[in-house]
Scaffold this active site. Sequence first.
Site, PDB file in Angstrom:
ATOM      1  N   HIS A 111       0.817  -0.602   0.026  1.00  0.00           N
ATOM      2  CA  HIS A 111      -0.281  -0.057  -0.136  1.00  0.00           C
ATOM      3  C   HIS A 111       1.358   1.248  -0.146  1.00  0.00           C
ATOM      4  O   HIS A 111       1.780   1.019   0.527  1.00  0.00           O
ATOM      5  CB  HIS A 111      -1.250   0.067   1.161  1.00  0.00           C
ATOM      6  CG  HIS A 111      -2.221   1.470   1.450  1.00  0.00           C
ATOM      7  ND1 HIS A 111      -2.436   2.021  -0.043  1.00  0.00           N
ATOM      8  CD2 HIS A 111      -2.122   1.816   1.903  1.00  0.00           C
ATOM      9  CE1 HIS A 111      -3.144   2.323   0.306  1.00  0.00           C
ATOM     10  NE2 HIS A 111      -3.091   2.742   2.051  1.00  0.00           N
ATOM     11  N   GLY A 137      -4.991 -10.875   2.243  1.00  0.00           N
ATOM     12  CA  GLY A 137      -4.113 -11.062   2.602  1.00  0.00           C
ATOM     13  C   GLY A 137      -4.297 -12.774   2.376  1.00  0.00           C
ATOM     14  O   GLY A 137      -4.110 -13.915   2.009  1.00  0.00           O
ATOM     15  N   GLU A 234     -27.546 -11.592   1.530  1.00  0.00           N
ATOM     16  CA  GLU A 234     -27.438 -11.537  -0.110  1.00  0.00           C
ATOM     17  C   GLU A 234     -26.687 -10.688  -0.004  1.00  0.00           C
ATOM     18  O   GLU A 234     -26.208 -11.253  -1.506  1.00  0.00           O
ATOM     19  CB  GLU A 234     -29.316 -11.671  -0.173  1.00  0.00           C
ATOM     20  CG  GLU A 234     -30.478 -12.389   0.303  1.00  0.00           C
ATOM     21  CD  GLU A 234     -31.320 -12.078  -1.218  1.00  0.00           C
ATOM     22  OE1 GLU A 234     -31.201 -11.890  -1.580  1.00  0.00           O
ATOM     23  OE2 GLU A 234     -32.207 -12.363   0.201  1.00  0.00           O
TER      24      GLU A 234
END
Length: 342
Positions: A111, A137, A234
């Site tokens: 990052h 990860g 959902e």
Amino acid sequence: MENNLKIVLDKDINTELIKSKKIAVIGFGSQGYGQSMNLKDSGCDVVLGLRLGGKSDVKAKDYGFKTMTIEDAVKYADIVQILIPDEIQSKVYEEQIKPYMRDGQYLMFSHGFNIHFKKIVAPSGVNVIMVAPKGPGHTVRSEYVQGKGVPSLVAVEQDPSGDSLEVALSYASAIGAGRAGIIETTFREETETDLFGEQTVICGGVSALIKAGFDVLVEAGYSPYMAYFEVCHEMKLIVDLINQGGIGDMYYSISNTAEYGDMTRGPKVVGEPSKEAMRKILKDIQSGDFAEEFLADINGDRKVFNKLREENKNLLIEKIGKEIRSSFKWNNDNRIIDREKN
């Protein structure tokens, strides 16, 4: 709009290059675990720089890794991949990494936060590169084990050796990204878009939307169990459809009722006011204001962080969700995360 997208795959990469380098992974959290496990299985020379005797050190040794102090790992390695939390990287870098770095080494990140916001400034003789898997990860590991991979970004900030991109691509291949696809970007672009996505859509936006929908249904007298299924459970099923085939495939799969409701009601929930809020958030990211706010709190008394974490932990939706997930067989096998092991 012209399409300039270039996807790099294993066939385009010198996959053997990374095997000639000694790699020190600093940290054994989610990314440290996923990346180092994949590197080891790809035949790379990898050690872990950790606090010896700590919990991560014990876990790493259980997986057969050679562990060292961070200082010794830096001295040993050609590539130093920093995979500890953003908020402690600069302190650890200044005290335990920088004094032992040498010209020609590769300083790597997943990052761009600390490099882009200049919390870490590497010596001019050190290569600065990034390999950023676009997934947690644990998913980097689970996909690799299945013979697949997580798409990744690569970037080069400093390149005194002249081969930093080739090294970054070879590393990305070794963690499985070349099976899925690799895209070249910049530290600035990765950092700012990543923070924006996390805050407004994939983490902050989605979780806030789920929590708000749950609260509205429960406040209206509906069962919290039904509310959880409708606005949270959902979500994964719908996102899987979008991930594989775009919004169009999601529309193709759902009912006409759902599609009509989506297109007519969705913009009323997330419309121009939401976009304006997103624009303000993006400006805070670009200016560095968010980075300063985050670091001040997280490296200070953590008053805001701890208060919000505790509040979210005690939400009704979390308690309901835990009860539902523990009661159903569906999706409980082959869990990606085992907090005791990875």
